[in-house]
Design a protein around this motif. Structure first.
Motif, PDB file in Angstrom:
ATOM      1  N   LEU A  48       5.994   4.841   9.297  1.00 53.14           N
ATOM      2  CA  LEU A  48       6.930   4.486  10.383  1.00 53.14           C
ATOM      3  C   LEU A  48       6.631   5.362  11.629  1.00 53.14           C
ATOM      4  O   LEU A  48       6.679   4.721  12.805  1.00 53.14           O
ATOM      5  CB  LEU A  48       8.375   4.628   9.923  1.00 53.14           C
ATOM      6  CG  LEU A  48       9.392   4.431  11.030  1.00 53.14           C
ATOM      7  CD1 LEU A  48       9.329   3.014  11.284  1.00 53.14           C
ATOM      8  CD2 LEU A  48      10.758   4.634  10.510  1.00 53.14           C
ATOM      9  N   LEU A  49       6.612   6.735  11.576  1.00 52.34           N
ATOM     10  CA  LEU A  49       6.316   7.390  12.796  1.00 52.34           C
ATOM     11  C   LEU A  49       4.837   6.854  13.269  1.00 52.34           C
ATOM     12  O   LEU A  49       4.622   6.965  14.564  1.00 52.34           O
ATOM     13  CB  LEU A  49       5.916   8.837  12.240  1.00 52.34           C
ATOM     14  CG  LEU A  49       7.417   9.530  12.027  1.00 52.34           C
ATOM     15  CD1 LEU A  49       6.951  10.709  11.292  1.00 52.34           C
ATOM     16  CD2 LEU A  49       7.904   9.939  13.409  1.00 52.34           C
ATOM     17  N   ALA A 106       0.672  -1.221   0.031  1.00 54.89           N
ATOM     18  CA  ALA A 106      -0.140  -0.303   0.031  1.00 54.89           C
ATOM     19  C   ALA A 106       0.943   1.208  -0.090  1.00 54.89           C
ATOM     20  O   ALA A 106       0.465   2.193  -0.776  1.00 54.89           O
ATOM     21  CB  ALA A 106      -0.675  -0.128   1.242  1.00 54.89           C
ATOM     22  N   ILE A 107       1.921   1.130   0.612  1.00 54.63           N
ATOM     23  CA  ILE A 107       2.800   2.397   0.842  1.00 54.63           C
ATOM     24  C   ILE A 107       3.430   2.558  -0.391  1.00 54.63           C
ATOM     25  O   ILE A 107       3.706   3.581  -1.088  1.00 54.63           O
ATOM     26  CB  ILE A 107       3.981   2.288   1.963  1.00 54.63           C
ATOM     27  CG1 ILE A 107       3.048   2.518   3.319  1.00 54.63           C
ATOM     28  CG2 ILE A 107       4.724   3.330   1.794  1.00 54.63           C
ATOM     29  CD1 ILE A 107       2.316   3.677   3.575  1.00 54.63           C
ATOM     30  N   ALA A 160       5.806   8.983   2.375  1.00 54.49           N
ATOM     31  CA  ALA A 160       4.795   8.330   2.851  1.00 54.49           C
ATOM     32  C   ALA A 160       5.198   7.191   3.779  1.00 54.49           C
ATOM     33  O   ALA A 160       4.673   6.700   4.795  1.00 54.49           O
ATOM     34  CB  ALA A 160       4.196   7.502   1.832  1.00 54.49           C
ATOM     35  N   ALA A 161       6.583   6.260   3.530  1.00 55.53           N
ATOM     36  CA  ALA A 161       7.077   5.326   4.300  1.00 55.53           C
ATOM     37  C   ALA A 161       7.356   5.936   5.559  1.00 55.53           C
ATOM     38  O   ALA A 161       7.145   5.316   6.700  1.00 55.53           O
ATOM     39  CB  ALA A 161       8.224   4.551   3.696  1.00 55.53           C
ATOM     40  N   LEU A 173       9.146  -1.007   7.389  1.00 54.13           N
ATOM     41  CA  LEU A 173       8.941   0.286   6.935  1.00 54.13           C
ATOM     42  C   LEU A 173      10.173   1.306   7.247  1.00 54.13           C
ATOM     43  O   LEU A 173      10.149   2.324   6.404  1.00 54.13           O
ATOM     44  CB  LEU A 173       7.810   0.987   7.758  1.00 54.13           C
ATOM     45  CG  LEU A 173       6.449   0.474   7.536  1.00 54.13           C
ATOM     46  CD1 LEU A 173       5.383   0.786   8.466  1.00 54.13           C
ATOM     47  CD2 LEU A 173       5.808   0.703   5.971  1.00 54.13           C
ATOM     48  N   SER A 174      11.077   0.989   8.145  1.00 56.44           N
ATOM     49  CA  SER A 174      12.310   1.494   8.247  1.00 56.44           C
ATOM     50  C   SER A 174      13.295   1.472   7.011  1.00 56.44           C
ATOM     51  O   SER A 174      13.752   2.377   6.556  1.00 56.44           O
ATOM     52  CB  SER A 174      13.026   1.126   9.525  1.00 56.44           C
ATOM     53  OG  SER A 174      12.337   1.294  10.882  1.00 56.44           O
ATOM     54  N   ILE A 175      13.182   0.233   6.566  1.00 55.85           N
ATOM     55  CA  ILE A 175      13.930   0.101   5.227  1.00 55.85           C
ATOM     56  C   ILE A 175      13.334   1.016   4.121  1.00 55.85           C
ATOM     57  O   ILE A 175      14.234   1.249   3.572  1.00 55.85           O
ATOM     58  CB  ILE A 175      14.245  -1.502   4.800  1.00 55.85           C
ATOM     59  CG1 ILE A 175      14.656  -2.212   6.190  1.00 55.85           C
ATOM     60  CG2 ILE A 175      14.724  -1.808   3.453  1.00 55.85           C
ATOM     61  CD1 ILE A 175      14.446  -3.785   6.080  1.00 55.85           C
TER      62      ILE A 175
END
Length: 405
Positions: A298-299, A151-152, A293-294, A322-324
């Protein structure tokens, strides 16, 4: 180290194959968490009456993953496959691990070197936190995370409707998918188009209708809202074995109606969700494009896990991938360190809870010991550091670029 393109493909497929084979080899020999038995029961129930599933079982999961369990149940009903039921239950998540690692590679080669892309893919394939969740525990967070990653990615590629469909599917798989919906909202607001809002709403409605329809026959029209309400309210505690801010304060399995300073834990959790979402939106606005967006996602997951109530030990799981993704898009090496950090705390959290349940048959909270205190403190520190990194990237335009040796 420079690797020829043909060798990169060989290395990639070798890594993916080894990662999958290791999981398949280990999964049948590990009993898994009690969740595995629940999935087995639901798989059998789904095969006996798919459309009547929610009337014939006590599942607290939304409908999307029931489709997967239905297929598993059908395969397991074949006499020759019945002895592999534990492997079959774990297989969708193990395959999701490999697919997510492949997506990481394919995305990374667009922005980074082929060598770095292989390293990132390998990091995810052999990440102990990832292996622990799908292969040892037998949970489905890997499958859920795959939906969020896709989705991201689609949102970043400006394919809003496809992204909306996947966000909707994620929410209809696990309620914590709601944590990520603000990211879609941020982009729709950024586009400043009533038409985009309308088409996204229609896409979401149609996706939900397709997923829900088979289960809605002879049901109350609002049955899905009742299910979500009961699922969200099932664990009314400040923390449900999540090594986060509230566990750090000794509030693991403390009712969320209890008071912390002026307000209840529940109220504090809602306040923090508003603050975290507002900050994520601010970062997204300042970023001015979908490549944030990623980072915003992540936040959301790291912040809500750390400072909201009713969090389980596994809910931080998407932060590793998501960090990657955030690193690939923003190229700030601090995001790689955060991926390693969130992977470590996720592994310690899930391993500790799994070990306590397996060895000591604890049905309630993890003990308030050094492991819980230290890991909870690390998660608080990591989120604060993530806020600083996001601020540096979006506001100060300061990026610590990764420079391969």
């Amino acid at each position: 180290m420079n690797i020829q393109d043909s060798n990169k493909k060989i290395l990639l497929w070798t890594l993916l194959a080894i990662g999958l084979f290791l999981r398949i080899a280990a999964a049948p020999w590990i009993k898994g968490h009690t969740d595995v038995n629940l999935f087995k029961h639901w798989a059998i129930s789904a095969t006996k009456g798919f459309s009547q599933f929610y009337r014939n079982s006590s599942s607290d999961y939304p409908p999307f993953y029931i489709y997967i369990l239905f297929v598993i149940g059908k395969i397991a009903s074949i006499p020759a496959m019945s002895c592999y039921v534990t492997l079959l239950i774990k297989l969708p998540s193990m395959l999701a691990d490999i697919i997510t690692a492949y997506i990481i590679y394919r995305l990374a080669v667009t922005y980074l070197s082929g060598e770095m892309s292989l390293w990132l893919s390998a990091f995810y394939i052999f990440n102990p936190a990832v292996f622990m969740n799908s292969t040892v525990w037998g949970q489905v967070d890997s499958f859920f995370t795959l939906l969020i990653v896709l989705a991201i990615f689609l949102l970043t590629e400006k394919k809003v409707n496809a992204s909306t469909a996947l966000f909707t599917a994620a929410v209809l798989m696990k309620p914590q998918g709601i944590i990520f919906l603000p990211v879609l909202f941020f982009e729709l607001v950024r586009l400043k188009s009533i038409k985009r809002f309308f088409t996204a709403a229609v896409t979401s409605f149609v996706t939900a209708l397709i997923i829900l329809f088979p289960f809605s026959l002879k049901q109350d029209p609002l049955w899905i809202f009742t299910l979500f309400s009961s699922t969200i309210g099932e664990y009314p505690y400040a923390s449900v074995n999540a090594f986060n801010f509230y566990s750090l304060l000794g509030a693991n399995y403390v009712p969320n109606t209890s008071t912390l300073f002026l307000f209840s834990y529940h109220t504090w959790g809602m306040i923090f969700i508003v603050i975290i979402t507002a900050f994520s939106w601010f970062i997204y606005i300042k970023g001015r494009n979908t490549k944030f967006a990623a980072l915003a996602a992540l936040l959301q997951i790291a912040g809500v896990f750390t400072f909201s109530v009713s969090m389980h030990e596994r809910y931080l799981f998407p932060a590793a991938s998501l960090s990657i993704l955030a690193f690939i898009y923003r190229k700030d090496k601090r995001l790689l360190w955060l991926s390693a950090g969130f992977s470590a705390t996720t592994f310690i959290n899930t391993y500790s809870v799994f070990y306590d349940r397996f060895m000591f048959h604890r049905s309630m909270g993890a003990p308030y010991n050094f492991t819980l205190i230290f890991t909870s403190l690390l998660n608080v520190i990591f989120f604060i550091y993530l806020v600083k990194v996001a601020w540096d990237i979006a506001i100060r335009s300061k990026t610590l670029t990764f420079k391969p040796s």
